[in-house]
Write a protein that holds these residues in place. Structure first.
Motif, PDB file in Angstrom:
ATOM      1  N   MET A   1       0.837  -1.189   0.000  1.00 37.69           N
ATOM      2  CA  MET A   1       0.000   0.000   0.000  1.00 37.69           C
ATOM      3  C   MET A   1       0.877   1.245   0.000  1.00 37.69           C
ATOM      4  O   MET A   1       2.025   1.207   0.437  1.00 37.69           O
ATOM      5  N   TYR A   2       0.295   2.323  -0.515  1.00 39.41           N
ATOM      6  CA  TYR A   2       0.999   3.606  -0.449  1.00 39.41           C
ATOM      7  C   TYR A   2       0.540   4.367   0.783  1.00 39.41           C
ATOM      8  O   TYR A   2      -0.626   4.308   1.180  1.00 39.41           O
ATOM      9  N   TYR A   3       1.467   5.068   1.381  1.00 41.53           N
ATOM     10  CA  TYR A   3       1.188   5.755   2.641  1.00 41.53           C
ATOM     11  C   TYR A   3       1.692   7.190   2.560  1.00 41.53           C
ATOM     12  O   TYR A   3       2.836   7.427   2.160  1.00 41.53           O
TER      13      TYR A   3
ATOM     14  N   ALA B   1       9.910  -3.728   4.581  1.00 41.38           N
ATOM     15  CA  ALA B   1       9.943  -2.294   4.329  1.00 41.38           C
ATOM     16  C   ALA B   1       9.824  -1.953   2.853  1.00 41.38           C
ATOM     17  O   ALA B   1       9.295  -0.892   2.503  1.00 41.38           O
ATOM     18  N   GLN B   2      10.308  -2.820   1.983  1.00 41.21           N
ATOM     19  CA  GLN B   2      10.368  -2.468   0.572  1.00 41.21           C
ATOM     20  C   GLN B   2       9.194  -2.993  -0.256  1.00 41.21           C
ATOM     21  O   GLN B   2       9.171  -2.817  -1.470  1.00 41.21           O
ATOM     22  N   SER B   3       8.208  -3.595   0.422  1.00 40.92           N
ATOM     23  CA  SER B   3       7.057  -4.079  -0.341  1.00 40.92           C
ATOM     24  C   SER B   3       5.721  -3.843   0.365  1.00 40.92           C
ATOM     25  O   SER B   3       4.721  -3.588  -0.313  1.00 40.92           O
ATOM     26  N   ASP B   4       5.682  -3.879   1.689  1.00 42.27           N
ATOM     27  CA  ASP B   4       4.412  -3.787   2.378  1.00 42.27           C
ATOM     28  C   ASP B   4       3.841  -2.373   2.425  1.00 42.27           C
ATOM     29  O   ASP B   4       2.649  -2.167   2.263  1.00 42.27           O
ATOM     30  N   VAL B   5       4.689  -1.388   2.683  1.00 47.93           N
ATOM     31  CA  VAL B   5       4.243   0.003   2.762  1.00 47.93           C
ATOM     32  C   VAL B   5       5.222   0.888   2.014  1.00 47.93           C
ATOM     33  O   VAL B   5       6.428   0.844   2.264  1.00 47.93           O
ATOM     34  N   LYS B   6       4.712   1.684   1.097  1.00 42.58           N
ATOM     35  CA  LYS B   6       5.544   2.618   0.327  1.00 42.58           C
ATOM     36  C   LYS B   6       5.001   4.028   0.509  1.00 42.58           C
ATOM     37  O   LYS B   6       3.807   4.217   0.746  1.00 42.58           O
ATOM     38  N   GLN B   7       5.876   4.987   0.375  1.00 39.91           N
ATOM     39  CA  GLN B   7       5.465   6.380   0.549  1.00 39.91           C
ATOM     40  C   GLN B   7       5.426   7.077  -0.804  1.00 39.91           C
ATOM     41  O   GLN B   7       6.347   7.038  -1.581  1.00 39.91           O
TER      42      GLN B   7
END
Length: 253
Positions: free
Chosen positions: A1-3, A243-249
């Motif tokens: 997901m994007y955050y 960190a590199q797949s579950d949540v991205k900014q």
């Protein structure tokens, strides 16, 4: 997901980061401060911590607190003493990022140096546990505290030659899960982050032939560190994130 975190996501939160002098810990400290936190920088090397403290001040962040401390300490008293010093300053701690760790050596199990093995376990597991235990009362005094452990893919599936480091990360995964289970009825949430292939000194030691320009910078993976430390993750606990797949900014990854 994007955050997309709010600029004031961590406003007035008090967060302690171990291993804050370089790499991911340093970037997490800078990022948390940028989002309004008062950060406590824990590490072994005072002049490196002072550099991070100055960078935060220059960026207009709240004054950071430098804590020179070695997680290789095997006695409980120094951890309790540190917790008491912090309790005398403030009755609560909103977050603890257990980021500090050492690699040891990349070698087959039959050739692992016993002294180095003990050092890795002392810092990555024993010291991390004793610090967390000592700081638990301060975390439980906060309204929505977050406890984060640093893990690794080699702590989920055994990989040849990773020895003590991998064993310590298997133990870290277990420690996170146990803390999460024990505090399901409390406001404390407990999670872990696997940073993945990130440009750090530890990564360079483990993979000396790897091209650093093919790796993410620590700044590129901060979305998950913000998400789990802020109140947006209030109902997430007992999860080991990538960190590199579950949540991205958005705008960064």
């Amino acid at each position: 997901m994007y955050y997309q975190p709010k600029n004031n996501l961590l406003d007035h939160k008090r967060i302690l980061i171990t291993g804050a002098s370089e790499g991911i810990g340093r970037q997490a400290a800078l990022t948390y401060a940028h989002h309004g936190a008062s950060v406590l920088l824990l590490g072994r090397t005072e002049h490196k911590l002072n550099i991070v403290q100055n960078l935060i001040a220059e960026a207009g962040g709240r004054k950071a607190r430098v804590l020179v401390f070695d997680l290789a300490n095997t006695q409980l008293a120094p951890y309790q003493g540190l917790a008491q010093i912090l309790a005398d300053e403030c009755l609560y701690l909103d977050g603890l990022l257990n980021n500090a760790g050492i690699l040891g050596e990349i070698a087959p199990m039959a050739k692992q140096d016993a002294t180095l093995w003990s050092e890795v376990i002392a810092v990555n597991i024993n010291g991390t546990f004793m610090l967390t235990q000592a700081l638990l009362p301060l975390l439980l005094n906060a309204s929505s505290p977050s406890l984060i452990f640093s893990t690794s893919s080699v702590g989920r599936k055994g990989r040849a030659t990773w020895g003590a480091y991998a064993v310590s990360k298997f133990a870290t995964e277990g420690m996170m899960q146990i803390f999460a289970e024990e505090y399901t009825a409390a406001t404390l949430r407990v999670n872990a982050i696997n940073p993945g292939r990130t440009r750090t000194n530890m990564r360079a030691k483990a993979f000396p032939m790897e091209a650093p320009d093919q790796l993410k910078n620590p700044a590129d993976i901060m979305a998950i560190y913000l998400y789990l430390m802020g109140d947006d993750s209030r109902h997430k606990t007992g999860v080991s994130f990538n960190a590199q797949s579950d949540v991205k900014q958005r705008g960064m990854t």
